[in-house]
Write a protein that holds these residues in place. Structure first.
Motif, PDB file in Angstrom:
ATOM      1  N   ALA A   1       4.655  -6.642   6.688  1.00  0.00           N
ATOM      2  CA  ALA A   1       4.003  -6.175   7.479  1.00  0.00           C
ATOM      3  C   ALA A   1       4.517  -6.428   9.315  1.00  0.00           C
ATOM      4  CB  ALA A   1       2.380  -5.949   7.308  1.00  0.00           C
ATOM      5  N   ASP A   2       4.238  -7.352   9.084  1.00  0.00           N
ATOM      6  CA  ASP A   2       4.399  -7.710  10.511  1.00  0.00           C
ATOM      7  C   ASP A   2       6.011  -7.858  11.111  1.00  0.00           C
ATOM      8  OD1 ASP A   2       4.716  -9.941  13.100  1.00  0.00           O
ATOM      9  OD2 ASP A   2       4.522 -11.390  12.037  1.00  0.00           O
ATOM     10  N   ALA A   3       6.818  -7.938  10.797  1.00  0.00           N
ATOM     11  CA  ALA A   3       8.521  -7.320  10.050  1.00  0.00           C
ATOM     12  C   ALA A   3       8.301  -6.121  11.019  1.00  0.00           C
ATOM     13  CB  ALA A   3       8.789  -7.432   9.333  1.00  0.00           C
ATOM     14  N   ALA A   4       7.280  -5.172  10.346  1.00  0.00           N
ATOM     15  CA  ALA A   4       7.672  -3.667  10.742  1.00  0.00           C
ATOM     16  C   ALA A   4       6.679  -3.564  11.493  1.00  0.00           C
ATOM     17  CB  ALA A   4       7.290  -2.957   9.457  1.00  0.00           C
ATOM     18  N   ARG A   5       5.798  -4.360  12.709  1.00  0.00           N
ATOM     19  CA  ARG A   5       5.462  -4.628  13.648  1.00  0.00           C
ATOM     20  C   ARG A   5       3.564  -3.792  13.674  1.00  0.00           C
ATOM     21  NH1 ARG A   5       6.476  -6.106  18.428  1.00  0.00           N
ATOM     22  NH2 ARG A   5       8.630  -6.833  18.465  1.00  0.00           N
ATOM     23  N   THR A   6       3.493  -4.065  12.083  1.00  0.00           N
ATOM     24  CA  THR A   6       1.887  -3.571  11.741  1.00  0.00           C
ATOM     25  C   THR A   6       1.445  -4.404  11.248  1.00  0.00           C
ATOM     26  OG1 THR A   6       0.591  -1.317  10.683  1.00  0.00           O
ATOM     27  CG2 THR A   6       2.485  -2.282   9.652  1.00  0.00           C
ATOM     28  N   LEU A   7      -0.151  -4.027  10.717  1.00  0.00           N
ATOM     29  CA  LEU A   7      -1.025  -5.289   9.522  1.00  0.00           C
ATOM     30  C   LEU A   7      -0.629  -4.720   8.033  1.00  0.00           C
ATOM     31  CD1 LEU A   7      -4.150  -4.436  12.135  1.00  0.00           C
ATOM     32  CD2 LEU A   7      -2.878  -6.831  11.167  1.00  0.00           C
ATOM     33  N   PRO A   8      -0.757  -5.803   7.604  1.00  0.00           N
ATOM     34  CA  PRO A   8      -0.263  -5.692   6.021  1.00  0.00           C
ATOM     35  C   PRO A   8      -1.951  -4.512   4.987  1.00  0.00           C
ATOM     36  CG  PRO A   8      -1.817  -7.875   6.445  1.00  0.00           C
ATOM     37  CD  PRO A   8      -1.322  -7.470   7.679  1.00  0.00           C
TER      38      PRO A   8
END
Length: 310
Positions: free
Chosen positions: A55-62
């Motif tokens: 999620a962090d790699a995709a710039r969002t929350l899990p």
């Protein structure tokens, strides 16, 4: 020292959890290690690492549903794996002081009933797995062979902890795959980190049984390292920390993730400095403390994801 409940096992760490079950069900709760929650906690943490790294790699929350599913699946599969281990090891368990009172070894639960309980827990785990995407389902099914091999590894090698690492760390891959639908370099590095972390903390755990294991003829990394166990665990944790840093770097994460990594590495270093098998209760206490080592890394990933998702 943890206060024991009448009927609890010597290594019970949360006897109050047994009291939530009817007394007749206690042997089954012990088979599932309900009274030792550290097992599922250490199993779920790599899942949460992987899910949050993706999620962090995709710039969002899990995704909260993924975190919840991994929690349920970890509790179920930890119980299933422990039940399978107790069935396979029932004769060996009778020869080891810490394990001879386990439900199957002590004949409180028959092999047939334990097998039925194993299947029930495995079905719960299967429901969780089949709630994920197709790639994750295939990936999860591939892990079953490693899980099945673990109880037999101690009979042929001093490195059964390595087989446990392959199984317990698998959630690092599953967490990423559930979010991304594929694999990449970051989850592979994270998987490596979780493997060596698991071998390290289970070596500390195995220090409790070195005398009995040597008598019975069971292998362990604690016996393999012998008097050099501190250096051995230090090396394992060092590799784990290095691989974890590479996971964070290859995923392109921010400063908070590195802060979590540093806290994780420092906790592992603190454990190494405190290893002393001659101090009663020290190995078990250090082993349990790994829930906080894992939480520190996850907290850094989660904070980084929150900051970058804004």
């Amino acid at each position: 020292m943890t206060q024991q409940t009448a009927g609890s096992l010597p290594d019970t760490t949360a006897p109050w959890l047994l009291r939530l079950w009817p007394r007749a069900w206690w042997p089954y709760a012990q088979l599932a290690r309900i009274d030792r929650p550290i097992g599922w906690q250490l199993l779920v943490l790599p899942c949460w690492w992987g899910a949050t790294l993706a999620a962090d790699a995709a710039r969002t929350l899990p995704r909260l549903d993924h975190l919840g599913l991994f929690l349920l699946g970890s509790i179920a599969m930890r119980g299933a794996g422990s039940t399978f281990n107790d069935i396979v090891d029932r004769d060996l368990d009778r020869q080891v002081e810490r394990t001879r009172s386990r439900p199957v070894a002590s004949r409180q639960v028959s092999v047939a009933r334990a097998t039925a309980f194993l299947v029930t827990q495995a079905l719960i785990g299967a429901l969780v797995l089949f709630s994920l995407n197709g790639f994750s389902i295939l990936l999860g099914l591939a892990s079953l062979l490693v899980v099945a091999l673990y109880p037999f590894a101690k009979r042929v090698t001093h490195w059964p902890q390595a087989v446990l690492g392959l199984a317990f760390a698998y959630g690092a891959l599953m967490g990423w795959a559930a979010f991304m639908g594929s694999l990449a370099a970051p989850p592979l590095w994270l998987y490596a980190a979780a493997i060596f972390w698991t071998i390290g903390y289970d070596t500390i755990y195995a220090l409790q049984d070195t005398r009995d294991d040597a008598i019975v003829g069971i292998g362990s990394t604690a016996l393999f390292f012998g008097d050099q166990v501190r250096a051995g665990v230090g090396g394992l944790y060092g590799v784990a920390a290095g691989a974890a840093m590479l996971a964070v770097w290859t995923a392109g994460l921010g400063w908070a993730a590195y802060l979590g990594w540093a806290a994780f590495a420092m906790h592992c270093g603190w454990q190494v400095l405190r290893i002393d098998p001659s101090v009663p209760g020290r190995p078990l206490g250090l082993f349990r403390s790994n829930r906080w080592a894992g939480v520190l890394l996850w907290a850094g990933l989660l904070l980084d994801a929150a900051l970058r998702a804004v």
